[in-house]
Design an enzyme around this catalytic site. Structure first.
Site, PDB file in Angstrom:
ATOM      1  N   TYR A 109      -1.380   9.112   2.442  1.00  0.00           N
ATOM      2  CA  TYR A 109      -0.027   8.558   2.572  1.00  0.00           C
ATOM      3  C   TYR A 109       0.289   8.354   4.055  1.00  0.00           C
ATOM      4  O   TYR A 109       0.000   9.210   4.896  1.00  0.00           O
ATOM      5  CB  TYR A 109       1.018   9.506   1.960  1.00  0.00           C
ATOM      6  CG  TYR A 109       2.439   9.041   2.206  1.00  0.00           C
ATOM      7  CD1 TYR A 109       3.085   8.214   1.302  1.00  0.00           C
ATOM      8  CD2 TYR A 109       3.126   9.414   3.374  1.00  0.00           C
ATOM      9  CE1 TYR A 109       4.381   7.767   1.538  1.00  0.00           C
ATOM     10  CE2 TYR A 109       4.423   8.972   3.617  1.00  0.00           C
ATOM     11  CZ  TYR A 109       5.040   8.144   2.698  1.00  0.00           C
ATOM     12  OH  TYR A 109       6.308   7.686   2.940  1.00  0.00           O
ATOM     13  N   GLU A 197       6.011   1.703   4.656  1.00  0.00           N
ATOM     14  CA  GLU A 197       5.323   2.748   3.886  1.00  0.00           C
ATOM     15  C   GLU A 197       4.033   2.198   3.294  1.00  0.00           C
ATOM     16  O   GLU A 197       4.035   1.130   2.679  1.00  0.00           O
ATOM     17  CB  GLU A 197       6.237   3.244   2.765  1.00  0.00           C
ATOM     18  CG  GLU A 197       5.637   4.392   1.965  1.00  0.00           C
ATOM     19  CD  GLU A 197       6.584   4.871   0.875  1.00  0.00           C
ATOM     20  OE1 GLU A 197       7.038   6.023   0.963  1.00  0.00           O
ATOM     21  OE2 GLU A 197       6.864   4.094  -0.053  1.00  0.00           O
TER      22      GLU A 197
END
Length: 390
Positions: A109, A197
């Protein structure tokens, strides 16, 4: 402002971040033609909506033939995709993104946002890619690394190496990650982003570091200088009432309650929603008409509130500074008469031309409940709505 995954990847690719080959399609036939341009034999068909959790909702399919690409696209386009971010009504899928497959070794991530605590851009990284970062934060906070960027010096290579090592990267992967994060930070600043993101950021079995998904949000107030980004706006993904409000220079956010709110000033609007909750009610919206609204804009704000079928009562809370109370009163009366308002309407006015405003409301002939202060207004609107429902 939000954009789709494929648009985010185009912006990142233009700024030096490697992405997998892919293309957008609006029909199953177009999806097939896009797939023919990709290397195969594995393809990924992804529904394009402004919401996360698409995979869990059936909006991401890995397929192994051109026929399966067409079948998956046909099934997705037109469906109402329900995820944890769309609510139970879901969002209609108007387009899909067809992307080449890859051999995934690890999922990581990587995110970037403005931290309100430090007032600085903060990079977050985790080895728990593919999961909602909120879940990771709740159950494994130790697995989230944060790096705060000093705006005076910007992103530094050593910070990129810290992130790479925390993610367990090694060898040439470290250099690739440092370059990727640096380009990501530059894109964040250059495009006036509020969030970038990548989830998951994957390490392929051949050692490449690639964004498998990409999400970007932008500061609406910067769109006057971000024409490239503004051109990517998909109005079909926006709530109709919120879009209508934006077109009329109103700040409106739809919520799930039954008491509509019209207020001037964001802080006062937040306080109004809080006190409605305090008195046992549930606000249906955030609506800030601003400091210099006209009678026509106030009337339009009223119409937008009433376009929500959940609204059972309305609280107008105005503190007149630049905004004049008589202008608010005229706008409220115009909209109430035009729409044949029958639900409870509580109005609290204070400030510039307040006596004129109250006189206009009194002489309107409408069933308007006057309030002396904010607590009185909240109590009256909550009580009136509950009485109507009884």
């Amino acid at each position: 402002m939000n954009i789709h995954e494929y648009q985010a990847k185009e912006l990142l690719k233009a700024r030096g971040i490697p992405v997998l080959k892919g293309g957008v399609a609006y029909t199953a036939e177009e999806a097939l033609e896009v797939a023919k341009t990709l290397p195969g034999p594995v393809y990924v068909v992804k529904a394009q909506i402004h919401a996360g959790g698409r995979g869990k909702g059936g909006g991401v399919k890995v397929v192994k033939s051109l026929d399966d690409v067409k079948a998956a696209a046909k099934k997705m386009i037109g469906m109402h995709l329900v995820t944890h971010q769309t609510g139970p009504q879901g969002q209609e899928v108007h387009r899909v993104y067809i992307e080449e497959g890859c051999d995934i070794g690890r999922e990581l991530y990587l995110g970037m946002l403005i931290d309100r605590t430090t007032s600085r851009v903060t990079i977050m990284a985790s080895t728990e890619g593919g999961m909602d970062i909120e879940e990771v934060a709740a159950h494994h906070p130790e697995k989230i690394m944060k790096v705060v960027i000093d705006p005076a010096v910007g992103f530094q290579a050593f910070q990129g190496r810290q992130i790479a090592f925390a993610l367990g990267l090694e060898g040439k992967q470290v250099g690739k990650a440092v370059e990727l994060v640096g380009n990501m930070y530059k894109a964040f600043l250059d495009l006036d982003a509020s969030i970038v993101e990548i989830n998951p950021l994957v390490v392929t079995k051949s050692g490449d570091v690639l964004p498998l998904d990409a999400k970007m949000n932008f500061d609406d107030n910067a769109m006057f200088r971000q024409k490239e980004v503004e051109a990517l706006r998909d109005v079909a993904e926006e709530d109709p009432a919120e879009r209508r409000a934006k077109d009329n220079d109103l700040n409106y956010v739809k919520l799930t309650g039954n008491i509509g709110c019209m207020v001037n000033g964001a802080g006062l609007a937040m306080a109004t929603m809080d006190i409605i909750k305090l008195y046992g009610g549930d606000p249906a919206n955030f609506l800030d008409v601003g400091g210099g609204a006209t009678k026509e804009r106030v009337a339009e704000a009223f119409r937008i509130i009433l376009s929500d079928p959940n609204v059972e009562g309305i609280l107008v809370n105005i503190f007149g500074g630049i905004m004049r109370c008589d202008v608010i009163a005229e706008g409220v009366i115009t909209a109430a008469r035009e729409l044949g308002l029958t639900m409870p309407l509580v109005v609290r006015l204070e400030g510039t031309n307040v006596d004129k405003g109250k006189k206009i409301l009194r002489e309107s002939g409408l069933n308007i409940i006057a309030a002396d202060n904010l607590g009185d207004a909240a109590h009256k609107v909550v009580s009136a709505v509950k009485a109507e429902a009884a």
